[in-house]
Scaffold this motif. Structure first.
Motif, PDB file in Angstrom:
ATOM      1  N   ILE A   1       0.910  -1.424  -0.129  1.00  0.00           N
ATOM      2  CA  ILE A   1       0.389  -0.179  -0.375  1.00  0.00           C
ATOM      3  C   ILE A   1       0.879   1.386   0.161  1.00  0.00           C
ATOM      4  O   ILE A   1       0.516   2.291   0.327  1.00  0.00           O
ATOM      5  CB  ILE A   1      -0.913  -0.324   1.477  1.00  0.00           C
ATOM      6  N   SER A   2       2.444   1.715   0.031  1.00  0.00           N
ATOM      7  CA  SER A   2       3.136   2.029   0.082  1.00  0.00           C
ATOM      8  C   SER A   2       4.380   1.972  -0.630  1.00  0.00           C
ATOM      9  O   SER A   2       4.665   1.277  -0.863  1.00  0.00           O
ATOM     10  CB  SER A   2       3.503   2.926   1.966  1.00  0.00           C
ATOM     11  N   THR A   3       5.263   3.278  -1.139  1.00  0.00           N
ATOM     12  CA  THR A   3       5.932   3.216  -2.031  1.00  0.00           C
ATOM     13  C   THR A   3       7.117   3.586  -0.839  1.00  0.00           C
ATOM     14  O   THR A   3       7.940   3.793  -2.009  1.00  0.00           O
ATOM     15  CB  THR A   3       5.618   3.895  -3.522  1.00  0.00           C
ATOM     16  N   GLN A   4       6.935   3.906  -0.228  1.00  0.00           N
ATOM     17  CA  GLN A   4       7.983   5.049   1.143  1.00  0.00           C
ATOM     18  C   GLN A   4       8.977   4.028   1.087  1.00  0.00           C
ATOM     19  O   GLN A   4       9.134   2.517   1.031  1.00  0.00           O
ATOM     20  CB  GLN A   4       7.331   5.401   1.912  1.00  0.00           C
ATOM     21  N   ASP A   5       9.807   4.781   1.356  1.00  0.00           N
ATOM     22  CA  ASP A   5      11.676   3.887   1.343  1.00  0.00           C
ATOM     23  C   ASP A   5      11.667   3.364   2.767  1.00  0.00           C
ATOM     24  O   ASP A   5      11.695   1.838   3.031  1.00  0.00           O
ATOM     25  CB  ASP A   5      12.270   4.984   1.398  1.00  0.00           C
ATOM     26  N   LYS A   6      11.066   3.837   4.719  1.00  0.00           N
ATOM     27  CA  LYS A   6      10.953   3.452   5.104  1.00  0.00           C
ATOM     28  C   LYS A   6       9.571   2.684   5.541  1.00  0.00           C
ATOM     29  O   LYS A   6       8.708   2.936   5.814  1.00  0.00           O
ATOM     30  CB  LYS A   6      11.103   4.338   6.337  1.00  0.00           C
ATOM     31  N   LYS A   7       9.644   1.084   6.090  1.00  0.00           N
ATOM     32  CA  LYS A   7       8.970   0.068   6.095  1.00  0.00           C
ATOM     33  C   LYS A   7       9.337  -0.086   7.676  1.00  0.00           C
ATOM     34  O   LYS A   7       8.766  -1.729   6.840  1.00  0.00           O
ATOM     35  CB  LYS A   7       8.204  -0.707   4.608  1.00  0.00           C
ATOM     36  N   SER A   8       9.063  -0.060   8.575  1.00  0.00           N
ATOM     37  CA  SER A   8       9.764  -0.954   9.697  1.00  0.00           C
ATOM     38  C   SER A   8       8.086  -0.912  10.580  1.00  0.00           C
ATOM     39  O   SER A   8       7.366  -0.223  10.541  1.00  0.00           O
ATOM     40  CB  SER A   8      10.587  -0.125  10.150  1.00  0.00           C
ATOM     41  N   PRO A   9       8.958  -1.656  11.783  1.00  0.00           N
ATOM     42  CA  PRO A   9       7.627  -1.425  12.959  1.00  0.00           C
ATOM     43  C   PRO A   9       7.391  -0.330  13.488  1.00  0.00           C
ATOM     44  O   PRO A   9       6.724  -0.264  13.958  1.00  0.00           O
ATOM     45  CB  PRO A   9       8.505  -2.795  13.396  1.00  0.00           C
ATOM     46  N   HIS A  10       8.710   0.522  13.527  1.00  0.00           N
ATOM     47  CA  HIS A  10       8.743   1.569  13.972  1.00  0.00           C
ATOM     48  C   HIS A  10       8.192   2.811  13.394  1.00  0.00           C
ATOM     49  O   HIS A  10       6.974   3.738  14.454  1.00  0.00           O
ATOM     50  CB  HIS A  10      10.099   2.413  13.836  1.00  0.00           C
ATOM     51  N   VAL A  11       7.785   2.656  12.135  1.00  0.00           N
ATOM     52  CA  VAL A  11       6.721   3.635  11.306  1.00  0.00           C
ATOM     53  C   VAL A  11       5.432   3.291  11.835  1.00  0.00           C
ATOM     54  O   VAL A  11       4.931   4.169  11.803  1.00  0.00           O
ATOM     55  CB  VAL A  11       6.712   3.454   9.648  1.00  0.00           C
ATOM     56  N   LEU A  12       4.682   2.250  11.695  1.00  0.00           N
ATOM     57  CA  LEU A  12       3.801   2.152  12.730  1.00  0.00           C
ATOM     58  C   LEU A  12       3.171   2.211  13.635  1.00  0.00           C
ATOM     59  O   LEU A  12       2.414   3.369  14.741  1.00  0.00           O
ATOM     60  CB  LEU A  12       3.369   0.604  12.711  1.00  0.00           C
ATOM     61  N   ARG A  13       4.566   2.948  14.682  1.00  0.00           N
ATOM     62  CA  ARG A  13       4.571   2.941  16.324  1.00  0.00           C
ATOM     63  C   ARG A  13       4.478   4.237  15.726  1.00  0.00           C
ATOM     64  O   ARG A  13       2.988   5.972  16.703  1.00  0.00           O
ATOM     65  CB  ARG A  13       5.544   2.966  17.310  1.00  0.00           C
ATOM     66  N   HIS A  14       4.707   5.606  14.795  1.00  0.00           N
ATOM     67  CA  HIS A  14       4.800   6.790  14.624  1.00  0.00           C
ATOM     68  C   HIS A  14       3.535   6.928  14.379  1.00  0.00           C
ATOM     69  O   HIS A  14       2.773   8.855  14.297  1.00  0.00           O
ATOM     70  CB  HIS A  14       5.735   7.453  13.131  1.00  0.00           C
ATOM     71  N   THR A  15       3.216   6.239  12.681  1.00  0.00           N
ATOM     72  CA  THR A  15       1.510   6.334  12.423  1.00  0.00           C
ATOM     73  C   THR A  15       0.398   6.310  13.481  1.00  0.00           C
ATOM     74  O   THR A  15      -0.555   7.093  13.614  1.00  0.00           O
ATOM     75  CB  THR A  15       0.974   5.388  11.681  1.00  0.00           C
ATOM     76  N   PHE A  16       1.216   5.122  15.222  1.00  0.00           N
ATOM     77  CA  PHE A  16      -0.953   5.321  15.013  1.00  0.00           C
ATOM     78  C   PHE A  16      -0.300   6.336  16.445  1.00  0.00           C
ATOM     79  O   PHE A  16      -1.467   6.982  16.376  1.00  0.00           O
ATOM     80  CB  PHE A  16      -0.004   4.249  16.163  1.00  0.00           C
ATOM     81  N   ALA A  17       0.763   7.264  17.080  1.00  0.00           N
ATOM     82  CA  ALA A  17       0.769   8.598  18.071  1.00  0.00           C
ATOM     83  C   ALA A  17       0.338   9.685  16.855  1.00  0.00           C
ATOM     84  O   ALA A  17      -0.230  10.744  17.210  1.00  0.00           O
ATOM     85  CB  ALA A  17       2.358   8.924  18.514  1.00  0.00           C
ATOM     86  N   THR A  18       0.731   9.852  15.738  1.00  0.00           N
ATOM     87  CA  THR A  18       0.004  10.710  14.786  1.00  0.00           C
ATOM     88  C   THR A  18      -1.242  10.874  14.595  1.00  0.00           C
ATOM     89  O   THR A  18      -2.187  11.756  14.838  1.00  0.00           O
ATOM     90  CB  THR A  18       1.102  10.644  13.567  1.00  0.00           C
ATOM     91  N   SER A  19      -1.674   9.106  14.467  1.00  0.00           N
ATOM     92  CA  SER A  19      -3.319   9.746  14.228  1.00  0.00           C
ATOM     93  C   SER A  19      -3.219   9.729  15.215  1.00  0.00           C
ATOM     94  O   SER A  19      -4.638  10.850  15.229  1.00  0.00           O
ATOM     95  CB  SER A  19      -3.949   7.853  14.159  1.00  0.00           C
ATOM     96  N   LEU A  20      -3.664  10.039  16.605  1.00  0.00           N
ATOM     97  CA  LEU A  20      -3.683   9.495  17.753  1.00  0.00           C
ATOM     98  C   LEU A  20      -4.012  11.687  18.185  1.00  0.00           C
ATOM     99  O   LEU A  20      -4.712  12.420  18.594  1.00  0.00           O
ATOM    100  CB  LEU A  20      -2.891   9.212  19.052  1.00  0.00           C
TER     101      LEU A  20
END
Length: 303
Positions: A240-259
């Motif tokens: 679903i994404s072409t971004q370079d970074k695709k790590s577990p920490h990206v999902l942590r960042h996404t969680f925080a930013t979504s909140l």
């Protein structure tokens, strides 16, 4: 010399995560090899190390294209190592005291766009086709990994250390053991809770050669490991994404930013992430500011 004592100290007394301990040990071994290529690391006394040795090592890394952020991390390892030696009287001076860390350009946390994250959790590809997750234990487990990281914001090491008994379906909470052995409780949303119950049922019905108490397991029932989680996350984010970074920490960042984008209090996000201080959490406000700027440019007639 004294490397084994230091590693034992950060592992047993400071309670650093296995991943951090490995990183520290690797940094120190790399530094000692730079000082004395091919020689026995155990014969090198830290009192022989000077400010110039450390500075030359940093310059060499920068010349080899190592990022300033990575060089800073390695320097932080040396600082902690020599602080440990000073406390135990093994050296009389800290050669890192006069070393200036290279400047690091601040970068915003990389996140997955909300609509793409929704598509992934719904099991749809970037082009809308479905399904992404296979209809077997492996597919359910992979979905569990993605949902757990994004739904709780936990770190990779915290997910790996998660046990079946840490999840309380009645109270709808999950107990997480974070850095420095600090425990925190994270609430579970309804969809994630339903997925957990389904995953548990299927996991229990599987006949594994190695029945592990660890929550996330491999196809053979063994406890999951860092590379396994990394590859799983990279695989599904690639859909679903072409971004370079695709790590577990990206999902942590996404969680925080979504909140934060939904109006959550910064202090509440700090507690959910397990940050020691608010400054670590404030980095996510920059993403929200950039989002507001984008909305303003698109919507305001004077933009």
């Amino acid at each position: 010399m004294f490397l084994a004592d230091f590693i034992q100290y950060i592992r047993n007394e400071k309670r650093y995560s296995p991943h951090t301990v490995t990183a520290y040990e690797g940094d120190l071994q790399q530094f000692f090899q730079f000082l004395h290529p091919g020689e026995d690391l155990a014969t090198k006394h830290p009192a022989e190390i000077t400010y110039h040795d450390i500075r030359n090592w940093m310059v060499k890394q920068m010349d080899e294209g190592i990022s300033p952020r990575s060089v800073n991390r390695k320097l932080a390892t040396l600082r902690k190592y020599f602080k440990f030696l000073l406390q135990r009287g093994k050296v009389t001076a800290n050669p890192t005291a006069k070393v200036t860390a290279p400047k690091v350009t601040k970068s915003l946390p990389v996140v997955v766009e909300a609509d793409k994250m929704t598509a992934l959790l719904d099991g749809r590809m970037d082009d809308g086709t479905a399904p992404i997750f296979s209809n077997d234990f492996a597919g359910l487990r992979d979905k569990m990994i993605i949902e757990m990281l994004f739904g709780t914001g936990m770190r990779l090491a915290e997910l790996l250390g998660l046990k079946d008994g840490d999840i309380d379906t009645r109270e709808k909470t999950i107990k997480v053991l974070g850095k420095r052995n600090k425990q925190r409780i994270i609430p579970l949303n309804t969809e994630l809770l339903a997925l957990i119950e389904r995953y548990r049922e299927v996991k229990k019905s599987e006949i594994f050669n190695n029945n592990s108490l660890t929550f996330i397991v491999t196809n053979k029932g063994a406890a999951a490991y860092p590379a396994f989680i990394y590859l799983t996350v990279q695989k599904y984010l690639s859909y679903i994404s072409t971004q370079d970074k695709k790590s577990p920490h990206v999902l942590r960042h996404t969680f925080a930013t979504s909140l934060l984008n939904k109006g959550a209090d910064l202090n509440a996000i700090k507690e959910l992430l397990g940050h020691a201080n608010l400054s670590a959490t404030q980095v996510y406000t920059h993403n929200s500011v950039e989002r507001l700027k984008s909305i303003y440019k698109q919507a305001h007639p004077k933009a």
